[in-house]
Each structure stands twice: as C-alpha cells, then as structure tokens.
Write an enzyme that holds these catalytic residues in place. Sequence first.
Site, PDB file in Angstrom:
ATOM      1  CB  ILE A  61      46.390 -24.875  66.562  1.00 11.95           C
ATOM      2  CG1 ILE A  61      46.266 -25.784  66.819  1.00 11.95           C
ATOM      3  CG2 ILE A  61      44.665 -23.882  66.645  1.00 11.95           C
ATOM      4  CD1 ILE A  61      46.212 -25.960  68.826  1.00 11.95           C
ATOM      5  CG  ASP A  62      50.044 -21.333  63.974  1.00  6.72           C
ATOM      6  OD1 ASP A  62      49.242 -21.699  62.731  1.00  6.72           O
ATOM      7  OD2 ASP A  62      49.792 -20.315  63.932  1.00  6.72           O
ATOM      8  CE  LYS A  63      58.073 -26.467  65.972  1.00  7.37           C
ATOM      9  NZ  LYS A  63      58.750 -25.675  67.395  1.00  7.37           N
ATOM     10  NE  ARG A  71      51.929 -16.621  64.638  1.00  4.78           N
ATOM     11  CZ  ARG A  71      52.989 -17.646  64.762  1.00  4.78           C
ATOM     12  NH1 ARG A  71      52.130 -18.293  63.521  1.00  4.78           N
ATOM     13  NH2 ARG A  71      53.961 -17.031  64.356  1.00  4.78           N
TER      14      ARG A  71
END
Length: 303
Positions: free
Chosen positions: A137-139, A238
Amino acid sequence: MNENMIIVENEELSDRIDKVITAQNSDWSRSQVQQWIKEGNVTVNGQKIKSNYKSNPGDKIEITIPSPELLDVIPEEMNLEIFYEDSDVLVVNKPKGMVVHPAPGHYSGTLVNGLMAHCKDLSGINGVLRPGIVHRIDKDTSGLLMVAKNDLAHESLVQQLVDKTVTRKYKAIVHGNIPHDQGTIDAPIGRDKRDRQSMTVTDDNSKEAVTHFNVLERLKDFTYIECQLETGRTHQIRVHMKYIGYPLAGDPKYGPKKTLSIGGQALHAGILGFIHPRTKEYLEFEAPLPSEFEALLEELKSN
C-alpha cells in the site's frame, strides 16, 4: 550449503522433477525448486537436468540448497502493530507515512526494516529488498498488509491475489458528493505517458482494474466511502476515483490543487481477509481508522 537426497522408489513418482521434489518436502515451493534447477543445484544420477525432466524409479535426486543471500537491508527495531502471526504468515497494520520496502531514497525506516528486526524468517521470492512482501500500500495510505514468512506461503498468497479471492476493503474520503449509493469502476490502468511517476486510466500498456465502492456518508463537499478491490493495480483507488470525478481528499498526486492539507490521501486499508496457506482456514482482520482519519471525519461532519 545444505545437501539433500531423494530416491524415486515407485512409478507413482514418475512425474516432473520439480513436482517430485516438492511432494517430498512441502516447505519448498515449486518456483524455488525450479530456480535451484536453473542454477544447477539439482542433479539426477549425478547429472544436471532441466525443469521438465520426468523422473524414473530408482533416480537419485540430489539437491544442494544454496546459502541464503545476505540482505543489504538493516533490521531496525520498531513498535509494529502486529494483528496476527504464526510460522507462515503475519498481518501488520502499517501507519500512514511509512514506506513498505526499501527503494532509492528510502533505505531505512521502512516496514521491511522493522519486519526484519521483528522476525528473521521472511520469504525470499521478491529478493533482498522486499523479503516477505506479497502486496503493497502507498506510503501515505494506512492499514493492513499480509506478509509471507516462507516461500510456500508467499506463493499461496500471491495466487489468491491472482484468483481475486483476497478481501481488501478500504475507507476513503473523496471530494464531491457522490449521488448514487454504490458503483463499480471497471477501467484499465497503465503508466501515464506524460508523467512516468503516475498511473492513469488508459488503453496503452494497461492492465485490468476493477474497484467497487459504497457510500457510507455524505459530508456536504465530501463523501465518506468504502472501496473493495477486485484487482490490485498501483494507485488503483486513487486513479479510479479521480477518473469518475471524485478524487481522494488530501491526495497530492491525483487530487485537485485545492485539497485538504492532511499529509497525503485520506485512505485506510481497514479489512483484509485471505485463506491461510497451510490450514486453508479463512482469516479476516479489521483495523480501526487511525486517529487522524477519525479526527478529519469528525471535523467534516461538524462542518
């Protein structure tokens, strides 16, 4: 180096060499055995063979297991929030702002650094910089991740992702007021030609991407939603929410210029479910919203 020997004693074992070997030792995955064969670490009757070799009764199979590659990633003690752990898998709740694995510019302080200090046994399928990492998962996205502690578990979890049987539900706050209560976004995602650091809905070099969403609450200029991933493309939620005109609040890459200053997108991977690689039991976990997400939600409700 460790050496192992298998003697094929009956006709029922006359099959592809990699299948014969993994049938004798369930802790070895077929991809790992195939790699050993490719590297010349498996011989039959003293001769190197190929992966498609069919074994015969009486064959003497010798397997030389290479010493594990030393990782260049330094273990770092961290206060990780572990939701579940056994000898095969681990489920961890990643905080917002933490990078999952080392990459240029982020060689320390990542989740992998912390995992390596927490447990020494992580699968090696993804190489030295991403041991155990099955998905990411993204930062600036918080939430649950499953981690493989051996190659057998890694292969099983990856196959479940391919088969679309893993449950992955996210909570998000998006710009705008979504009029319909639920929907499905089925739009392929690929690299943005104008910005190689971004993804976009495109027909060029794209992959299937499907996101389902439900409206949880409408908050005047924003909407609180739950998204369920059917596929797992980079930045999928997103990109998809921007594509239908409701970009994530706080998203510096895909959101509008005038968005909320909350240090990244309002996105939390709250529910994760999968079939345990060894026991075959379905496991599901839920991580509550982070305090900053809760505070934002309450603020938007009060406004």
